[in-house]
Design a protein around this motif. Structure first.
Motif, short mmCIF file in Angstrom:
data_model
loop_
_atom_site.label_atom_id
_atom_site.label_comp_id
_atom_site.label_asym_id
_atom_site.label_seq_id
_atom_site.Cartn_x
_atom_site.Cartn_y
_atom_site.Cartn_z
N SER A 29 2.20 -11.99 3.81
CA SER A 29 3.34 -11.50 4.57
C SER A 29 3.01 -10.20 5.31
N HIS A 30 3.59 -10.07 6.49
CA HIS A 30 3.42 -8.88 7.34
C HIS A 30 1.97 -8.67 7.77
N CYS A 31 1.22 -9.75 7.87
CA CYS A 31 -0.16 -9.68 8.37
C CYS A 31 -0.18 -10.38 9.73
N GLY A 32 -0.05 -9.61 10.77
CA GLY A 32 0.15 -10.16 12.11
C GLY A 32 -1.02 -10.91 12.69
N SER A 33 -2.21 -10.76 12.11
CA SER A 33 -3.38 -11.43 12.67
C SER A 33 -3.65 -12.80 12.05
N VAL A 34 -2.84 -13.19 11.09
CA VAL A 34 -3.01 -14.51 10.46
C VAL A 34 -2.59 -15.59 11.46
N SER A 35 -3.45 -16.55 11.68
CA SER A 35 -3.22 -17.57 12.69
C SER A 35 -2.92 -18.93 12.07
N ASP A 36 -2.53 -19.87 12.92
CA ASP A 36 -2.30 -21.24 12.48
C ASP A 36 -3.58 -21.84 11.88
N HIS A 37 -4.71 -21.56 12.51
CA HIS A 37 -5.98 -22.11 12.02
C HIS A 37 -6.27 -21.63 10.61
N ALA A 38 -5.98 -20.35 10.32
CA ALA A 38 -6.21 -19.82 8.97
C ALA A 38 -5.35 -20.54 7.94
N VAL A 39 -4.09 -20.80 8.29
CA VAL A 39 -3.19 -21.50 7.37
C VAL A 39 -3.65 -22.95 7.20
N GLN A 40 -4.13 -23.57 8.27
CA GLN A 40 -4.65 -24.93 8.18
C GLN A 40 -5.83 -24.99 7.21
N GLU A 41 -6.70 -23.99 7.26
CA GLU A 41 -7.83 -23.94 6.34
C GLU A 41 -7.35 -23.85 4.90
N LEU A 42 -6.34 -23.02 4.65
CA LEU A 42 -5.78 -22.92 3.29
C LEU A 42 -5.18 -24.24 2.84
N ALA A 43 -4.43 -24.87 3.73
CA ALA A 43 -3.76 -26.13 3.37
C ALA A 43 -4.77 -27.23 3.06
N VAL A 44 -5.85 -27.30 3.83
CA VAL A 44 -6.83 -28.37 3.66
C VAL A 44 -7.72 -28.14 2.46
#
Length: 315
Positions: A186-201
Motif C-alpha cells: 500500500s502507498h507504493c506508487g511505483s508498483v505496476s500491473d506487471h509486478a502484481v501479475q508476477e506475484l499472482a502467477v
C-alpha cells in the motif's frame, strides 16, 4: 567509521541483549553500563563483566567474588569483535537477532564476516517481515539484499516503502519468495500491473494482498489476480482509481475464495462490478468496504446484505 566507533556501541547493545535474553553465561546483574574513554583506551563496565579495548586488542573479563577470570581470549581488533564464537549460532539467530530492529540487524553485517554470515542465515529463517516502520529508509537495494536470502518468507509488509517497491523489486520478490501468503504494498506508487501479475502467477499460495493507493494499478492487475491467485481471501484496492467495474467483476465471478474486499474511493466501481458477489452461489464474501463509491446504490447494498455480505460504506 573507526573500529572503536563500531565496536563500543555493539558491545553495549549485545550485552544488554544477553541480559534481556536471560543468557547466564556472563552473569549480568545490573543493567547500568558505563563507558570510560580516552584516545587509545576504552572500558565497558556492565555489572560484573568488564570489556577492555586498548585500540589493538580486546578482552572480556568476568568478576566473581573479587577475582577476574578471562572468559574471552584477547584477539586482534582487525577481526572486529568476533564474539559470536563464544555462543552457538542458534542463540544469535533465534534469541539475539530477533530482539533487534531491521536497521540494527543490517548494521550487524558491518561487524565481521561471521556477523554477516549469521545475519544472512537469520534472513533465510524469516517467515514474517514488516519494513513499514522504516518506510523512507528502505531502498530497492536494501529490500533485495534481504529477500534474496528469505526464500521461505510467508508475510511481507512494505506499506509506504515507496523507495523500495517498483516493478524490478516486486518481480524479484515474486521470483525469490514463491511461498508468500501475505503482501502489503500500500502507498507504493511505483508498483505496476506487471509486478502484481508476477506475484499472482508465481506466488500461488497468496491469500492477502494490499494495493491501496497504488495509483499505477489498473484492471489488468485485477484480471491477473482473478485468473491465477486461486486462494486469495483478502484484497485491498482502496483509492486505486484505475480499477473499474471490469476488473472487480472479474474478481467477483472467478474468485469464490475471496472473503474481504476493499474498494473504498474507487469511484469508477458501480453496481455492475459487484454483481458477481450476489449472483454466484458458492461465494463466501463476508466483508465489503465501499466508502466513497457513489455509483453503488442503496438498493444494491440491500442485495449485498441479503447475500450475507457485511457492507461498510461509512469509514
Amino acid at each position: 567509521m573507526t573500529c572503536s566507533e563500531l565496536v563500543i556501541p555493539w558491545l553495549r547493545r549485545v550485552m544488554s541483549i544477553f541480559r534481556h535474553s536471560q543468557i547466564s553465561m556472563f552473569r549480568l546483574v545490573r543493567l547500568e553500563i558505563s563507558i570510560l574513554s580516552s584516545r587509545d583506551f576504552y572500558a565497558v563496565d556492565c555489572g560484573n563483566v568488564h570489556v577492555v579495548y586498548t585500540g589493538l586488542t580486546c578482552s572480556i573479563f568476568s568478576e566473581v567474588n573479587g577475582n577476574h577470570s578471562l572468559i574471552l581470549p584477547v584477539f586482534a581488533m582487525e577481526e572486529r569483535l568476533d564474539i559470536c564464537s563464544i555462543l552457538p549460532e542458534e542463540v544469535f539467530i533465534f534469541y539475539i537477532l530477533p530482539c533487534l530492529t531491521i536497521p540494527d540487524i543490517a548494521e550487524c553485517k558491518l561487524v565481521s564476516k561471521t556477523w554477516l554470515r549469521l545475519v544472512r542465515k537469520y534472513y533465510s529463517c524469516l517467515r514474517e517481515l514488516d519494513l513499514s516502520p522504516w518506510d523512507c529508509m528502505v531502498t530497492e537495494d536494501y529490500l533485495i539484499n534481504i529477500i534474496k536470502h528469505a526464500k521461505i518468507l510467508r508475510s511481507l509488509r512494505l506499506a509506504k516503502c515507496w523507495r523500495a517497491c517498483n516493478t524490478v523489486s516486486v518481480s524479484f520478490l515474486a521470483e525469490t519468495c514463491s511461498r508468500l501468503q501475505v503482501v502489503n504494498l500500500s502507498h507504493c506508487g511505483s508498483v505496476s500491473d506487471h509486478a502484481v501479475q508476477e506475484l499472482a502467477v508465481k506466488c500461488r499460495e497468496l491469500r492477502e494482498i494490499d494495493l491501496s493507493s497504488c495509483y499505477k494499478i489498473t484492471d489488468c492487475a485485477m484480471w491477473a489476480l482473478a485468473d491465477h491467485a486461486e486462494r486469495l481471501q483478502e484484497l485491498y484496492v482502496s483509492s486505486v482509481y484505475g480499477v473499474t467495474d471490469y476488473g472487480i467483476s472479474h474478481i467477483g465471478f472467478k474468485l469464490p475464495s475471496l472473503q474481504v474486499l476493499d474498494v473504498s474511493y474507487c469511484f469508477r466501481v458501480s453496481n455492475k462490478g459487484l454483481v458477481g458477489f450476489v449472483q454466484t452461489d458458492n461465494y463466501h464474501l463476508k466483508s465489503l468496504r465501499i466508502k466513497g463509491c457513489s455509483k453503488i446504490t442503496d438498493d444494491f447494498i440491500q442485495k449485498l446484505w441479503a447475500a450475507g455480505v457485511q457492507v461498510n460504506n461509512m469509514f
